[in-house]
Each structure stands twice: as structure tokens, then as C-alpha cells.
Design a protein around this motif. Structure first.
Motif, PDB file in Angstrom:
ATOM      1  N   LEU A   1       0.830  -1.210   0.000  1.00 58.51           N
ATOM      2  CA  LEU A   1       0.000   0.000   0.000  1.00 58.51           C
ATOM      3  C   LEU A   1       0.865   1.261   0.000  1.00 58.51           C
ATOM      4  O   LEU A   1       0.562   2.238  -0.704  1.00 58.51           O
TER       5      LEU A   1
ATOM      6  N   GLU B   1       0.846   4.001  -2.964  1.00 60.27           N
ATOM      7  CA  GLU B   1       0.658   5.424  -2.664  1.00 60.27           C
ATOM      8  C   GLU B   1       1.771   6.249  -3.321  1.00 60.27           C
ATOM      9  O   GLU B   1       1.528   7.336  -3.855  1.00 60.27           O
TER      10      GLU B   1
ATOM     11  N   LYS C   1       0.945   6.797  -6.912  1.00 62.32           N
ATOM     12  CA  LYS C   1      -0.030   7.891  -7.079  1.00 62.32           C
ATOM     13  C   LYS C   1       0.674   9.250  -6.972  1.00 62.32           C
ATOM     14  O   LYS C   1       0.378  10.181  -7.752  1.00 62.32           O
TER      15      LYS C   1
ATOM     16  N   GLU D   1     -10.527  -5.168  -9.465  1.00 62.18           N
ATOM     17  CA  GLU D   1     -10.115  -3.796  -9.158  1.00 62.18           C
ATOM     18  C   GLU D   1      -9.694  -3.670  -7.701  1.00 62.18           C
ATOM     19  O   GLU D   1     -10.255  -4.333  -6.811  1.00 62.18           O
ATOM     20  N   LEU D   2      -8.728  -2.825  -7.446  1.00 57.81           N
ATOM     21  CA  LEU D   2      -8.316  -2.511  -6.086  1.00 57.81           C
ATOM     22  C   LEU D   2      -9.481  -1.860  -5.344  1.00 57.81           C
ATOM     23  O   LEU D   2     -10.074  -0.887  -5.827  1.00 57.81           O
ATOM     24  N   THR D   3      -9.830  -2.406  -4.184  1.00 55.16           N
ATOM     25  CA  THR D   3     -10.944  -1.856  -3.390  1.00 55.16           C
ATOM     26  C   THR D   3     -10.421  -0.677  -2.565  1.00 55.16           C
ATOM     27  O   THR D   3     -10.147  -0.805  -1.372  1.00 55.16           O
ATOM     28  N   THR D   4     -10.294   0.456  -3.211  1.00 58.08           N
ATOM     29  CA  THR D   4      -9.679   1.623  -2.572  1.00 58.08           C
ATOM     30  C   THR D   4     -10.423   2.069  -1.317  1.00 58.08           C
ATOM     31  O   THR D   4      -9.806   2.574  -0.373  1.00 58.08           O
ATOM     32  N   GLU D   5     -11.747   1.843  -1.299  1.00 52.41           N
ATOM     33  CA  GLU D   5     -12.510   2.261  -0.111  1.00 52.41           C
ATOM     34  C   GLU D   5     -12.109   1.487   1.140  1.00 52.41           C
ATOM     35  O   GLU D   5     -12.266   1.965   2.262  1.00 52.41           O
TER      36      GLU D   5
ATOM     37  N   SER E   1      -8.840   3.459   3.012  1.00 53.17           N
ATOM     38  CA  SER E   1      -9.066   4.910   2.952  1.00 53.17           C
ATOM     39  C   SER E   1      -7.930   5.719   3.575  1.00 53.17           C
ATOM     40  O   SER E   1      -7.799   6.921   3.314  1.00 53.17           O
TER      41      SER E   1
ATOM     42  N   ASP F   1      -3.746   7.167  -0.082  1.00 56.36           N
ATOM     43  CA  ASP F   1      -4.161   7.826  -1.319  1.00 56.36           C
ATOM     44  C   ASP F   1      -3.661   6.967  -2.476  1.00 56.36           C
ATOM     45  O   ASP F   1      -2.490   7.037  -2.868  1.00 56.36           O
ATOM     46  N   LEU F   2      -4.536   6.153  -3.039  1.00 54.43           N
ATOM     47  CA  LEU F   2      -4.135   5.112  -3.984  1.00 54.43           C
ATOM     48  C   LEU F   2      -4.620   5.393  -5.397  1.00 54.43           C
ATOM     49  O   LEU F   2      -5.663   6.017  -5.592  1.00 54.43           O
TER      50      LEU F   2
ATOM     51  N   LYS G   1      -6.199   4.252  -9.123  1.00 50.18           N
ATOM     52  CA  LYS G   1      -7.122   3.236  -9.597  1.00 50.18           C
ATOM     53  C   LYS G   1      -6.267   2.122 -10.201  1.00 50.18           C
ATOM     54  O   LYS G   1      -5.455   2.364 -11.094  1.00 50.18           O
TER      55      LYS G   1
END
Length: 486
Positions: free
Chosen positions: A57, A61, A64, A212-216, A219, A222-223, A225
Motif C-alpha cells: 500500500l 501510494e 499515485k 479492481e483494487l478496493t480503494t474504499e 481509505s 491515497d491510492l 485506480k
């Protein structure tokens, strides 16, 4: 806009995120994040899988922050180890490391229920006490009763980030639970381990979109898509895909903590001889077989460096080794006492002392001993390999971190009498990325991918310089005379 591909490549001692893209008809590769991977002991030796996921992660980040808003991601790791997950999707315990001694007697016990020869004939996989079959055989049955999913390390990480559970074939083959004829999980072997088919994810091929990456879910970070692709998730499978070989006359040595010496075949070779010589038929990407032998590789030099408190880099140890007289001591690099000794320097010295040989005393002598004997072992296995595949080889492609060991490369050329092509160092990450590229249609096939790799990265050539037939003969005599310390 050119697509961005992220290879998450985690080995036994470290992991990293490598970013790749196509630029000027070449693969451009850049390291984004690197982190250590270490064991901890709590009744058994465990991997800290939570820390690894957090490092991933952190790496994403960083991607991003580099302005990459969209990317593809693939994960590869070592094989055989697994995570147990309950019906809530939660990890039951941190995975146990294959180097743990819990499976020390497992093969002998399993052999009383099913012959090891029958297991080999079913799977074509090298019999090793740390294979998943034997790990699960000794697993705590109470934990297995709570287990909803058994996920290999890269599959667990993919599940953690996307919620999708699969079993990727190249890595699944290392478990010794895949039937080589059906290429499916074998019911009889599952029963032997006390697991059932419902506990395993669906088998998928390398180059399958995972999700897909489950960004939620994350949280706090800051990732970008990210679309996860199930690549050839066993690191050796990715390394072989990332090896720029052509035709049928080449072998590979994937040279890292382990050295994997083998060829790429269309069909498994599971004969009495291949079993006796402990060769394995792991599934490769794109309907190939990785017919190979597992050798205790750069682990030996890594541990020597660690025992000297990392005072010397691998390059420095290599330079010291060059100043030493070669082939003064013979060892079996695959001897069990080198698997996880308390002190590798002492283990090497004890071995030489017990076999009435000159004892290497300095860092340079120890490094020379390791490199000499790795080259000799490679030479022995290349001879075996040619006999079993029934064709001559002209070239050995050495990839991975060990391809930087210039002395070892030259010694391997000398001992085998073959041309050595060394590089790329980052073959595993490259193989991971080109699978993503093929999945997204940026590349057509594996032939095109390997041509692109050859044109994108520096490859060094080593030609045989000396005739070491007498040394090889002396080494083989040493082995045949029973000078192996068990």
C-alpha cells in the motif's frame, strides 16, 4: 497514453514495486518502493503478511504521488507457502515459512500412506519436505477445520486487495497437489492433506484479470485506480517468462536465493530417472512446463555476508574470491545443513573439516568455495538435464540477482563449456510486467515479449576460457566416494 504496469515482486528476503511501461519500443523499468521481508519465530517461523500488505500500500501510494492515476498491477512471490482464511475473509494466522522444521519428518510419515513414487508420478513435482502437500499434512487440524479458503501467498495478497480468490496455476503446481495429466487439484492428494476442493480458489491461468483494487477498504492511503492481473505468480515462472531465450537449445538458471536450473518444455518429463535426480515439472506460463532442479543458490553467499554483519557487499566478496586459488574445497551445496544453519560460515567450515578438506578461513576463501561449487553443481545438473530432455544445449541464460556475479558466470561457462548469457537482473519483475502487457494486448505473444526484453536490457556474454575437465572429474569422484555430510 502509454499504460503503466506495476510488478509487485516479493522474495524470501525483500520485496519491491517496479514500474514498467513501453517507451521508444523498449521496456522502461523503474523501482518505486523496496522493503525487507523477514521471518519471526512464534512456535514456528512465520511471515508477517500484514506488514507485507502495508508495504504494498505504501508503494502504491508512491505510485499515485508520481502522478500515476491509473495502472495495472501483478503480484509474484515464492511458492509452496499459504494463508488460511476463515469464512469472514479474515486471516486465521500468519503463514508459516517453508524453512520451518515442522515438516522435517513429514515425507516419511506420508510415505506410509502413499508411496512417494506414486506422488511423483501423479504430480511430476520434486519431492521436498517443505512442499505444500507436506506442510498441510502436518497442519493443525483445528485450524484447517476453521478454514474457508487456502490461498497461496500471491493469491492471498490479490484476495486482500480485490476480494477475489483464485489459485494461479504456475504457483499451484509447486504445491504438489496438481495432477500433471489433468492439471487440476488431485482429489486423492487433497484427501491426504485433510483439505477439500471447496477450500481452494478456482484455478486460473497466468494472464487472467483478477479485479479492481478496493480503494474504499484502504481509505488511509491515497491510492491510484488499479486493475489487478493474475500474472505467473510464482517468481520463478515470472523469471523464466522474463528470460530472453530463443529456440530449443537454451537452458536457464534463475539465480537468486535459490538457483533454478532448467529448460522450458511442452510436456512434463516424469520418469524414474527424473524422480531419482529430483527434477520437477512446474507449470509455466502459456502452456509450458518448467523442467528444473532446485539448488541452494545465492542463499549461501547471502548468509555468509550476514554472518560478517554485512561488512562486505556481494560485489566485494566476489572481488575477494577472484584473488583466491580456485577449487580447493568441494561441498554439496544442496546438503541439508545449509538449508537454515545458525551460522553459515561455521556450517561451511564444519563440513570441510568433517570431510578432511582444507577449511576456508577468510571471507574471500568462503566466497570462492561457494562460487566454485555452485558452478560445479550447475555443470553436473546441465549434464543431467541434457540427458533427460534428449537434446544438446549451447547456451545458458542466467537471470536474477545472481547474474551480477561475474566470477560465478565465468566459472559456469568454464565448467559447462557452454556460452553464458547473463541478464537481465530484473527478469522476475520483467516477466511479471510482460504478462500484464500481453493481457492488455500491448504485446502479442511470448516470442514478441522476449524479443522486446532482449532489446531493452543489457545482456553480458561469457565464453569458456579454461578446460576444467580434471576439476570436474575430481568433484564427481568426491561426490561418488560418499563424502556428503548428511
Amino acid at each position: 497514453m502509454t499504460a503503466t504496469y506495476i510488478a509487485i515482486d516479493i522474495g524470501a528476503s525483500s520485496g519491491r514495486l517496479m514500474m514498467g511501461c513501453l517507451e521508444d519500443e523498449k521496456i522502461k523499468l523503474e523501482e518505486v518502493h523496496r522493503f525487507k521481508n523477514t521471518l519471526y519465530f512464534e512456535q514456528e517461523y512465520h511471515w508477517d503478511i500484514h506488514r507485507l500488505s502495508q508495504e504494498i500500500l505504501i508503494g502504491l501510494e508512491k505510485v499515485k504521488k508520481m502522478g500515476i492515476l491509473n495502472c495495472f498491477v501483478g503480484i509474484d512471490t515464492w511458492g509452496v507457502d499459504y494463508c488460511l482464511v476463515d469464512d469472514q475473509g479474515q486471516l486465521i494466522q500468519n503463514p508459516i515459512c517453508y524453512r520451518d522444521e515442522r515438516t522435517k519428518e513429514a515425507m516419511d510419515v506420508v510415505a506410509k500412506q502413499m508411496s512417494l513414487q506414486a506422488i511423483y508420478q501423479k504430480t511430476g513435482i520434486q519431492l521436498q519436505p517443505f512442499n505444500t502437500l507436506f506442510q498441510l499434512f502436518v497442519e493443525d487440524q483445528k485450524l484447517l477445520a476453521k478454514t474457508d479458503k487456502i490461498l497461496l501467498i500471491p493469491d492471498y495478497l490479490g484476495f486482500f486487495f480485490t476480494g477475489e480468490a483464485v489459485l494461479e496455476r504456475t504457483n499451484a503446481s509447486t504445491t504438489q497437489l496438481i495432477n500433471q495429466k489433468t492439471q487440476e487439484l488431485d482429489p486423492e492428494l487433497l484427501a491426504l492433506t485433510g483439505t477439500n476442493l471447496n477450500q481452494w480458489g478456482r484455478l486460473v491461468d497466468a494472464g487472467t484479470i483478477l479485479g479492481e483494487l478496493t480503494t474504499e477498504k484502504f481509505s488511509a492511503f491515497d491510492l491510484p485506480k488499479a486493475t489487478f492481473i493474475t500474472v505467473a505468480s510464482h517468481d520463478t515462472a515470472s523469471a523464466v517468462i522474463g528470460t530472453p531465450g530463443k529456440g530449443q537449445d537454451w537452458a536457464y538458471i534463475s539465480s537468486g536465493t535459490w538457483s533454478l536450473v532448467g529448460t522450458e518444455e511442452c510436456q512434463p518429463i516424469a520418469t524414474n530417472e527424473s524422480q531419482q535426480q529430483n527434477y520437477t515439472n512446474e507449470l509455466g506460463g502459456y502452456q509450458t512446463i518448467r523442467f528444473l532442479k532446485n539448488i541452494m543458490g545465492m542463499w549461501l553467499i547471502q548468509e555468509v555476508a550476514r554472518n560478517y554483519d554485512d561488512q562486505f557487499s556481494f560485489a566485494q566478496l566476489g572481488e575477494m574470491a577472484k584473488t583466491e586459488i580456485g577449487f580447493q574445497t568441494f561441498i554439496d551445496v544442496n546438503a541439508s545443513e545449509f538449508l537454515k544453519p545458525n551460522n553459515m560460515v561455521e556450517a561451511l567450515q564444519d563440513y570441510c573439516q568433517r570431510t578432511n578438506q582444507k577449511v576456508p578461513a577468510t571471507p574471500g576463501q568462503l566466497a570462492r568455495c561457494i562460487y566454485d561449487n555452485l558452478a560445479l553443481y550447475y555443470g553436473k545438473e546441465i549434464q543431467q538435464l541434457q540427458r533427460q530432455i534428449g537434446r544438446d544445449l549451447t547456451t545458458i541464460q542466467i537471470v536474477g540477482g545472481g547474474s551480477n556475479a561475474e566470477l560465478l558466470n565465468q566459472l559456469t561457462a568454464d565448467v559447462t563449456g557452454l556460452t553464458i548469457k547473463a541478464g537481465p537482473t530484473e527478469a522476475t519483475a520483467i516477466g511479471n510486467i510482460v504478462v500484464q502487457m500481453m493481457t492488455t494486448k500491448a504485446l502479442i505473444n511470448l516470442v514478441e515479449a522476449r524479443d522486446l526484453i532482449a532489446n531493452s536490457f543489457e545482456i553480458s556474454t561469457y565464453l569458456p576460457e579454461l578446460n576444467r575437465a580434471e576439476i570436474v572429474s575430481n568433484y564427481q569422484d568426491f561426490l561418488q566416494e560418499g563424502n556428503l555430510v548428511k
